[in-house]
Design a protein around this motif. Structure first.
Motif, short mmCIF file in Angstrom:
data_model
loop_
_atom_site.label_atom_id
_atom_site.label_comp_id
_atom_site.label_asym_id
_atom_site.label_seq_id
_atom_site.Cartn_x
_atom_site.Cartn_y
_atom_site.Cartn_z
N ARG A 1 19.77 28.93 31.82
CA ARG A 1 20.13 29.47 30.51
C ARG A 1 20.13 28.38 29.44
O ARG A 1 19.82 28.66 28.28
CB ARG A 1 21.49 30.19 30.57
CG ARG A 1 22.63 29.31 31.02
CD ARG A 1 23.95 30.07 31.11
NE ARG A 1 25.05 29.12 31.18
CZ ARG A 1 26.31 29.39 30.88
NH1 ARG A 1 26.64 30.61 30.50
NH2 ARG A 1 27.23 28.47 30.94
N GLN B 1 16.47 27.62 28.65
CA GLN B 1 15.95 28.72 27.82
C GLN B 1 16.43 28.59 26.38
O GLN B 1 15.69 28.88 25.44
CB GLN B 1 16.39 30.07 28.42
CG GLN B 1 15.60 30.43 29.68
CD GLN B 1 16.09 31.72 30.34
OE1 GLN B 1 17.24 32.14 30.17
NE2 GLN B 1 15.22 32.34 31.12
N TYR B 2 17.67 28.17 26.19
CA TYR B 2 18.19 27.97 24.83
C TYR B 2 17.34 26.92 24.10
O TYR B 2 16.94 27.13 22.95
CB TYR B 2 19.65 27.54 24.90
CG TYR B 2 20.36 27.47 23.55
CD1 TYR B 2 21.22 28.49 23.14
CD2 TYR B 2 20.18 26.40 22.69
CE1 TYR B 2 21.88 28.42 21.91
CE2 TYR B 2 20.83 26.32 21.46
CZ TYR B 2 21.69 27.35 21.08
OH TYR B 2 22.34 27.28 19.86
N GLU C 1 14.31 26.02 24.61
CA GLU C 1 12.95 26.49 24.36
C GLU C 1 12.95 27.54 23.24
O GLU C 1 12.14 27.47 22.31
CB GLU C 1 12.38 27.10 25.66
CG GLU C 1 10.93 27.51 25.53
CD GLU C 1 10.37 28.07 26.84
OE1 GLU C 1 11.14 28.17 27.83
OE2 GLU C 1 9.17 28.40 26.86
N GLN C 2 13.89 28.48 23.34
CA GLN C 2 13.85 29.63 22.44
C GLN C 2 14.50 29.36 21.08
O GLN C 2 14.06 29.89 20.06
CB GLN C 2 14.50 30.84 23.12
CG GLN C 2 13.69 31.33 24.32
CD GLN C 2 14.48 32.22 25.28
OE1 GLN C 2 15.56 32.69 24.94
NE2 GLN C 2 13.95 32.43 26.47
N GLU C 3 15.56 28.58 21.06
CA GLU C 3 16.28 28.35 19.80
C GLU C 3 15.80 27.10 19.07
O GLU C 3 15.81 27.05 17.85
CB GLU C 3 17.79 28.23 20.07
CG GLU C 3 18.43 29.41 20.78
CD GLU C 3 18.41 30.68 19.95
OE1 GLU C 3 18.53 30.59 18.71
OE2 GLU C 3 18.24 31.78 20.54
N ASN D 1 12.89 25.16 20.14
CA ASN D 1 11.49 24.79 20.40
C ASN D 1 11.34 23.38 20.97
O ASN D 1 10.43 22.66 20.59
CB ASN D 1 10.66 24.91 19.11
CG ASN D 1 10.55 26.34 18.65
OD1 ASN D 1 10.19 27.23 19.41
ND2 ASN D 1 10.90 26.59 17.39
N ARG E 1 12.52 18.61 27.56
CA ARG E 1 13.48 19.38 28.37
C ARG E 1 13.61 18.74 29.76
O ARG E 1 14.71 18.60 30.29
CB ARG E 1 13.05 20.84 28.50
CG ARG E 1 12.97 21.59 27.18
CD ARG E 1 13.00 23.11 27.35
NE ARG E 1 12.00 23.64 28.25
CZ ARG E 1 10.79 24.09 27.89
NH1 ARG E 1 10.42 24.06 26.61
NH2 ARG E 1 9.96 24.59 28.77
#
Lengths: 222, 222
Positions: A116, A119-120, A122-124, A126, A132
């Motif tokens: 999670r 994912q944060y 990557e999604q929030e 970039n 990462r």
């Protein structure tokens, strides 16, 4: 005590891996209920699973009508309900050391590198994949360096993290070293941890808990 | 057992705050050894402190010649060494629930928002302050929403997280709610947690553990 056990698990979750080891060390039979963390937008986010665990994380242990969350609290529960063989040593001081090693992994390495969180990024934000991965390695090296210092040459360290019986710290260490390799961490810095890991993985209870042995592991991982 | 206790602490560290509450609930006297997390490039990184805790984190509890790390492992140790009043309830099932609530905070909220993580974002990724604050609030809301669901209307919840005796889950919850306010989280979503927090802070053992009551708190925070 004879109520059946179900483990809501994902093959590559290192928190679920800890509990699989603990169940195996206790010699307990359990059914795996696979929760795929990537399929269907993450099956852990389904309404059904949220009812099982509001945190939307694996693992959960089902025992009768109870649904128990948090891997370390589950391992403590197993140790209280089925005391033999023990996952914790016999003195308060030794137990403190074992729990501190387990928590070092469970608090200060793993949650920072959980799905999670990545994912944060990557999604929030970039954040590109290489950065990462560098983040993941950074916290693994920080944490395992401290663990190595706490284990190497410590008089309590034996074949395993504490003495010559595998226990709660080993349940956390082995999955974390699996993750470390997955992300390409240089393992040569951790000779004491690697020696303990090798001793653990010779035991059938650890071997059967490996990600690639799980019923929900993809064919190519086995 | 009569050996003196020292707590390596920082006034605003929520992990140290947990242990201060636990020590106070046990009625144990202890000396605070302040470790300033920002001064001198972070006193937790000094060679001397690395010898005390290779993880370079607070808190550490000194008990005789022992130096014990990891706040939850310290609370378990206190509960084993000084069983009354208990920080954990009497049945395995209740203990599992209390530990799961404590771990929800200690694994899945706090480490994500720790100073070292926010320093990483600033120094390695140049993440601006508003986005760092948003990150902090995101994980607090995620975690406390799950905790609220686990506590609200649960038959075991009483004046405190478990029944009518303050315990390990409360030791973790109260510092986390302090952090939540510090970062401007909308607290209206957590009525059950706020009710428990208010009950806790009426107790002198919690009140004396507050950050602003600590000897190393700056004048303006008191």
């Amino acid at each position: 005590m004879s109520e059946p056990l179900q483990l809501y698990s994902y093959w590559r979750s290192s928190a679920a891996y800890r509990v699989r080891i603990g169940l195996n060390l206790k010699g307990l039979a359990y059914d795996i209920v696979p929760v795929h963390l990537l399929h269907d937008g993450g099956q852990q986010h389904s309404a059904e699973y949220r009812g099982i665990n509001p945190q939307q994380l694996v693992p959960v242990l089902g025992h009768g009508h109870r649904r128990l969350s948090q891997s370390l609290a589950i391992l403590e529960y197993l140790d209280e309900m089925w005391p033999t063989p023990a996952l914790l040593p016999s003195t308060a001081r030794e137990r403190q050391r074992v729990r501190a090693l387990a928590l070092l992994v469970a608090c200060d390495i793993h949650p920072l590198n959980n799905l999670r969180v990545l994912q944060y990024f990557e999604q929030e934000w970039n954040v590109p994949q290489p950065e990462r991965d560098e983040w993941v390695r950074h916290w693994i090296v920080e944490g395992l360096s401290a663990a190595e210092a706490m284990v190497a040459d410590h008089p309590s360290t034996g074949t395993y993290c504490e003495g010559n019986t595998p226990g709660m710290a080993d349940c956390c260490l082995v999955p974390q070293l699996y993750n470390a390799r997955r992300f390409g961490v240089d393992m040569a810095r951790f000779p004491a941890l690697q020696r303990i890991e090798a001793a653990c993985l010779e035991l059938p209870e650890f071997d059967a808990a490996r990600p690639e042995r799980q019923p929900d592991a993809p064919e190519k991982a086995r």
